[in-house]
Design a protein around this motif. Structure first.
Motif, PDB file in Angstrom:
ATOM      1  N   CYS A 139       0.824   5.602   0.747  1.00 17.65           N
ATOM      2  CA  CYS A 139       0.048   6.737   1.248  1.00 17.65           C
ATOM      3  C   CYS A 139       1.004   7.848   1.663  1.00 17.65           C
ATOM      4  O   CYS A 139       2.205   7.640   1.820  1.00 17.65           O
ATOM      5  N   ASP A 187      -5.470   6.704   8.894  1.00 15.58           N
ATOM      6  CA  ASP A 187      -6.679   6.195   8.248  1.00 15.58           C
ATOM      7  C   ASP A 187      -6.397   4.889   7.504  1.00 15.58           C
ATOM      8  O   ASP A 187      -7.229   3.977   7.496  1.00 15.58           O
ATOM      9  N   VAL A 188      -5.228   4.803   6.869  1.00  7.42           N
ATOM     10  CA  VAL A 188      -4.879   3.578   6.131  1.00  7.42           C
ATOM     11  C   VAL A 188      -4.753   2.398   7.092  1.00  7.42           C
ATOM     12  O   VAL A 188      -5.289   1.314   6.846  1.00  7.42           O
ATOM     13  N   GLY A 237      -6.113   2.097  10.047  1.00  3.38           N
ATOM     14  CA  GLY A 237      -7.442   1.789  10.556  1.00  3.38           C
ATOM     15  C   GLY A 237      -8.241   0.976   9.557  1.00  3.38           C
ATOM     16  O   GLY A 237      -8.928   0.011   9.925  1.00  3.38           O
ATOM     17  N   ARG A 238      -8.146   1.352   8.275  1.00  2.00           N
ATOM     18  CA  ARG A 238      -8.898   0.629   7.233  1.00  2.00           C
ATOM     19  C   ARG A 238      -8.383  -0.795   7.049  1.00  2.00           C
ATOM     20  O   ARG A 238      -9.171  -1.736   6.903  1.00  2.00           O
ATOM     21  N   LEU A 239      -7.058  -0.969   7.054  1.00  2.00           N
ATOM     22  CA  LEU A 239      -6.490  -2.301   6.846  1.00  2.00           C
ATOM     23  C   LEU A 239      -6.854  -3.251   7.987  1.00  2.00           C
ATOM     24  O   LEU A 239      -7.186  -4.416   7.754  1.00  2.00           O
ATOM     25  N   GLU A 279      -1.974  10.517   5.817  1.00  2.04           N
ATOM     26  CA  GLU A 279      -3.014   9.527   5.547  1.00  2.04           C
ATOM     27  C   GLU A 279      -2.801   8.221   6.309  1.00  2.04           C
ATOM     28  O   GLU A 279      -3.690   7.365   6.340  1.00  2.04           O
ATOM     29  N   ALA A 328      -9.451  -2.933  10.002  1.00  4.47           N
ATOM     30  CA  ALA A 328     -10.898  -3.179   9.957  1.00  4.47           C
ATOM     31  C   ALA A 328     -11.239  -4.199   8.875  1.00  4.47           C
ATOM     32  O   ALA A 328     -12.080  -5.081   9.077  1.00  4.47           O
ATOM     33  N   ALA A 329     -10.589  -4.087   7.720  1.00  2.77           N
ATOM     34  CA  ALA A 329     -10.830  -5.038   6.631  1.00  2.77           C
ATOM     35  C   ALA A 329     -10.413  -6.447   7.027  1.00  2.77           C
ATOM     36  O   ALA A 329     -11.000  -7.430   6.573  1.00  2.77           O
ATOM     37  N   HIS A 332       0.855  -1.183   0.000  1.00  2.11           N
ATOM     38  CA  HIS A 332       0.000   0.000   0.000  1.00  2.11           C
ATOM     39  C   HIS A 332       0.895   1.238   0.000  1.00  2.11           C
ATOM     40  O   HIS A 332       2.021   1.196   0.480  1.00  2.11           O
ATOM     41  N   ALA A 385      -6.843   6.078  14.267  1.00  2.27           N
ATOM     42  CA  ALA A 385      -8.097   5.635  13.652  1.00  2.27           C
ATOM     43  C   ALA A 385      -8.353   4.140  13.844  1.00  2.27           C
ATOM     44  O   ALA A 385      -9.226   3.576  13.193  1.00  2.27           O
TER      45      ALA A 385
END
Length: 221
Positions: free
Chosen positions: A63, A70-71, A73-75, A67, A77-78, A61, A97
């Motif tokens: 970024c 957020d990245v 947090g998203r990874l 950022e 969560a996914a 990834h 995040a």
């Protein structure tokens, strides 16, 4: 005569004809080999790193520094991570995040406790473009070696371009051989006699690498 005495006797006999003024090892071995293969710009070096990481089945990834929270947090969560292992020196801002429960890196943690952790997030010491290798050295943002070997999911943050080098010879001067170095080229994997690939045998099944540009950390010397 013991085995030890036999071995030492052989060593003495082998060294018997070595002159006191013989060329020291540091001078006898030529070290004029290439420090990298070809000439690349910083951008090309980072591209090569990303390409080789992906070739080793790491998930890459990219970024900007702002950022990164957020990245991450998203990874996580996914991944459905409910717990995330955190080294003591990981920047607090990185996990702003993240909703998962944070697990500290403790010397008292057992392998079974580490195995129950869903994910681990670390920094790195250096990343090598030509080999697609991430090197950890146990610094505060990386934690103990075992926290990146037992959990099934590892997210490693690489600061670009400060922590990226072209080759292994360029990486070596940045590393302290007295530290616990872990060299990672993709997720843990092995193959049986029929060449069936099995991942996660002696390390995480999933390695995600986040290349972060615009980081405030100055390039290493």
């Amino acid at each position: 005569m013991s085995s030890r005495e036999r071995i030492l006797g052989r060593v003495r006999r082998a060294l018997a004809d070595v002159r006191d003024d013989d060329t020291p090892y540091e001078q006898a071995v030529r070290r004029d080999y290439l420090s990298e293969h070809g000439e690349r710009s910083v951008e090309e070096t980072v591209e090569l790193l990303a390409e080789n990481l992906a070739d080793y089945r790491a998930i890459v990834h990219r970024c900007a520094d702002e950022e990164l929270p957020d990245v991450l947090g998203r990874l996580l969560a996914a991944r459905g991570a409910r717990t995330v292992l955190v080294p003591p020196g990981l920047p607090e801002r990185w996990l702003e995040a993240v909703d998962a429960t944070r697990v500290p890196d403790r010397a008292a943690s057992t392998p079974h406790e580490l195995d129950r952790v869903d994910s681990v997030v670390t920094g790195c010491a250096v990343a090598i473009a030509e080999t697609g290798t991430i090197v950890l050295d146990g610094s505060p943002d990386q934690g103990r070696r075992r926290i990146t070997l037992v959990p099934d999911h590892h997210i490693c943050v690489v600061r670009v371009p400060a922590q990226v080098v072209s080759s292994v010879p360029q990486a070596m001067p940045r590393l302290d051989p007295a530290r616990p170095l872990t060299w990672i080229s993709g997720p843990s994997a092995t193959s049986d006699i029929e060449l069936d690939r099995v991942e996660g045998v002696h390390g995480p099944r999933t390695l995600e690498v986040v290349l972060v540009s615009g980081d405030e950390v100055a390039p290493l010397a």
